[in-house]
Design a protein around this motif. Sequence first.
Motif, PDB file in Angstrom:
ATOM      1  N   MET A   9       0.836  -1.173   0.000  1.00 25.39           N
ATOM      2  CA  MET A   9       0.000   0.000   0.000  1.00 25.39           C
ATOM      3  C   MET A   9       0.875   1.228   0.000  1.00 25.39           C
ATOM      4  N   GLY A  10       0.491   2.214  -0.789  1.00 18.62           N
ATOM      5  CA  GLY A  10       1.171   3.494  -0.801  1.00 18.62           C
ATOM      6  C   GLY A  10       0.222   4.589  -0.368  1.00 18.62           C
ATOM      7  N   ILE A  11       0.723   5.480   0.475  1.00 15.26           N
ATOM      8  CA  ILE A  11      -0.027   6.678   0.840  1.00 15.26           C
ATOM      9  C   ILE A  11       0.793   7.827   0.307  1.00 15.26           C
ATOM     10  N   SER A  12       0.271   8.482  -0.741  1.00 19.05           N
ATOM     11  CA  SER A  12       1.037   9.565  -1.354  1.00 19.05           C
ATOM     12  C   SER A  12       0.463  10.917  -0.960  1.00 19.05           C
ATOM     13  N   GLY A  13       1.131  11.961  -1.379  1.00 17.31           N
ATOM     14  CA  GLY A  13       0.855  13.310  -0.896  1.00 17.31           C
ATOM     15  C   GLY A  13      -0.334  13.994  -1.519  1.00 17.31           C
ATOM     16  N   ALA A  14      -1.497  13.447  -1.324  1.00 19.78           N
ATOM     17  CA  ALA A  14      -2.742  14.089  -1.751  1.00 19.78           C
ATOM     18  C   ALA A  14      -3.635  14.217  -0.529  1.00 19.78           C
ATOM     19  N   SER A  15      -4.517  15.172  -0.563  1.00 22.56           N
ATOM     20  CA  SER A  15      -5.501  15.279   0.509  1.00 22.56           C
ATOM     21  C   SER A  15      -6.322  13.990   0.537  1.00 22.56           C
ATOM     22  N   GLY A  16      -6.723  13.592   1.723  1.00 20.53           N
ATOM     23  CA  GLY A  16      -7.510  12.372   1.845  1.00 20.53           C
ATOM     24  C   GLY A  16      -6.745  11.231   2.492  1.00 20.53           C
ATOM     25  N   THR A  29       0.127  -6.362   5.640  1.00 21.08           N
ATOM     26  CA  THR A  29       0.287  -5.131   4.863  1.00 21.08           C
ATOM     27  C   THR A  29       1.733  -4.655   4.847  1.00 21.08           C
ATOM     28  N   HIS A  30       2.106  -4.123   3.695  1.00 21.98           N
ATOM     29  CA  HIS A  30       3.391  -3.471   3.471  1.00 21.98           C
ATOM     30  C   HIS A  30       3.043  -2.039   3.085  1.00 21.98           C
ATOM     31  N   VAL A  31       3.633  -1.054   3.741  1.00 24.38           N
ATOM     32  CA  VAL A  31       3.222   0.330   3.513  1.00 24.38           C
ATOM     33  C   VAL A  31       4.422   1.231   3.262  1.00 24.38           C
ATOM     34  N   VAL A  32       4.203   2.157   2.325  1.00 24.68           N
ATOM     35  CA  VAL A  32       5.150   3.228   2.025  1.00 24.68           C
ATOM     36  C   VAL A  32       4.376   4.535   2.113  1.00 24.68           C
ATOM     37  N   ILE A  33       4.932   5.508   2.819  1.00 20.13           N
ATOM     38  CA  ILE A  33       4.301   6.816   2.972  1.00 20.13           C
ATOM     39  C   ILE A  33       5.274   7.869   2.462  1.00 20.13           C
ATOM     40  N   THR A  34       4.824   8.696   1.531  1.00 27.96           N
ATOM     41  CA  THR A  34       5.711   9.739   1.008  1.00 27.96           C
ATOM     42  C   THR A  34       5.922  10.828   2.054  1.00 27.96           C
ATOM     43  N   LYS A  85       4.158   7.852  13.309  1.00 27.26           N
ATOM     44  CA  LYS A  85       4.551   6.560  13.905  1.00 27.26           C
ATOM     45  C   LYS A  85       3.331   5.668  14.151  1.00 27.26           C
ATOM     46  N   ASN A  86       2.197   6.283  14.526  1.00 24.77           N
ATOM     47  CA  ASN A  86       0.978   5.499  14.740  1.00 24.77           C
ATOM     48  C   ASN A  86       0.484   4.885  13.435  1.00 24.77           C
ATOM     49  N   VAL A  87       0.560   5.663  12.357  1.00 33.50           N
ATOM     50  CA  VAL A  87       0.135   5.151  11.052  1.00 33.50           C
ATOM     51  C   VAL A  87       1.087   4.050  10.599  1.00 33.50           C
ATOM     52  N   GLU A  88       2.392   4.285  10.737  1.00 43.87           N
ATOM     53  CA  GLU A  88       3.374   3.252  10.389  1.00 43.87           C
ATOM     54  C   GLU A  88       3.106   1.979  11.181  1.00 43.87           C
ATOM     55  N   GLY A  89       2.710   2.125  12.446  1.00 42.57           N
ATOM     56  CA  GLY A  89       2.458   0.986  13.317  1.00 42.57           C
ATOM     57  C   GLY A  89       1.241   0.162  12.941  1.00 42.57           C
ATOM     58  N   LEU A  90       0.372   0.699  12.100  1.00 46.06           N
ATOM     59  CA  LEU A  90      -0.792  -0.061  11.634  1.00 46.06           C
ATOM     60  C   LEU A  90      -0.402  -1.128  10.608  1.00 46.06           C
ATOM     61  N   ALA A  91       0.785  -0.973  10.020  1.00 46.46           N
ATOM     62  CA  ALA A  91       1.242  -1.891   8.982  1.00 46.46           C
ATOM     63  C   ALA A  91       2.111  -2.988   9.582  1.00 46.46           C
ATOM     64  N   ASP A  92       2.124  -4.126   8.913  1.00 44.18           N
ATOM     65  CA  ASP A  92       3.025  -5.201   9.317  1.00 44.18           C
ATOM     66  C   ASP A  92       4.459  -4.884   8.913  1.00 44.18           C
ATOM     67  N   HIS A  93       4.602  -4.217   7.763  1.00 48.11           N
ATOM     68  CA  HIS A  93       5.924  -3.862   7.246  1.00 48.11           C
ATOM     69  C   HIS A  93       5.865  -2.425   6.744  1.00 48.11           C
ATOM     70  N   PHE A  94       6.805  -1.616   7.164  1.00 47.80           N
ATOM     71  CA  PHE A  94       6.870  -0.225   6.731  1.00 47.80           C
ATOM     72  C   PHE A  94       8.216   0.016   6.061  1.00 47.80           C
ATOM     73  N   TYR A  95       8.193   0.716   4.928  1.00 48.82           N
ATOM     74  CA  TYR A  95       9.423   0.995   4.177  1.00 48.82           C
ATOM     75  C   TYR A  95       9.557   2.491   3.923  1.00 48.82           C
TER      76      TYR A  95
END
Length: 180
Positions: free
Chosen positions: A1-8, A26-31, A47-57
Amino acid sequence: MGISGASGVKYGIRLLQALREKGCITHVVITDSAAKIIEVETDFKLKNVEGLADHFYQFRDFAAPIASGSHIFDAMVIIPCSMGTLSAVACGSSDTLITRAADVCLKERRRLIMVPRETPLSLIQIRNMAAAAEAGAIILPACPAFYSRPESLADLVDVLVGRVLDLLGVENNLYRRWKG
């Protein structure tokens, strides 16, 4: 899953919560831009959002498993999907981990769901959506339905997240379905 820099970003956070509730890995990347928007639009800490994922990159970690077609995963969702990220995916540019993982999805014929959140749309953005769809992505604009009679912002978010879960094949009851 990617969370990119858009509203929402609430859409992405809620999807992470729902996938966690369902026991999905889940594997997550946040810009970097998304990290700032999380602070602006929500009460969550990064950190809380990162913690919702099993793997954060990290955003530029091209050594992450999801950067390779040999790493097996079922699907990818970019939620919200900025117009810059959409453009990069549509053009085949893999300059970030999100766009590289999306490229992997397309080349390996895995499900890629992109949730753009922008309005109005320029012709360039519409063409980029068409190019991504032609390459195999599913474009699901962040346009929640109202037939379920949402009573709160959380209800509206759940309608959209429920639709994403439907496309992923994850059973859910986040929203009231159309009965006719």
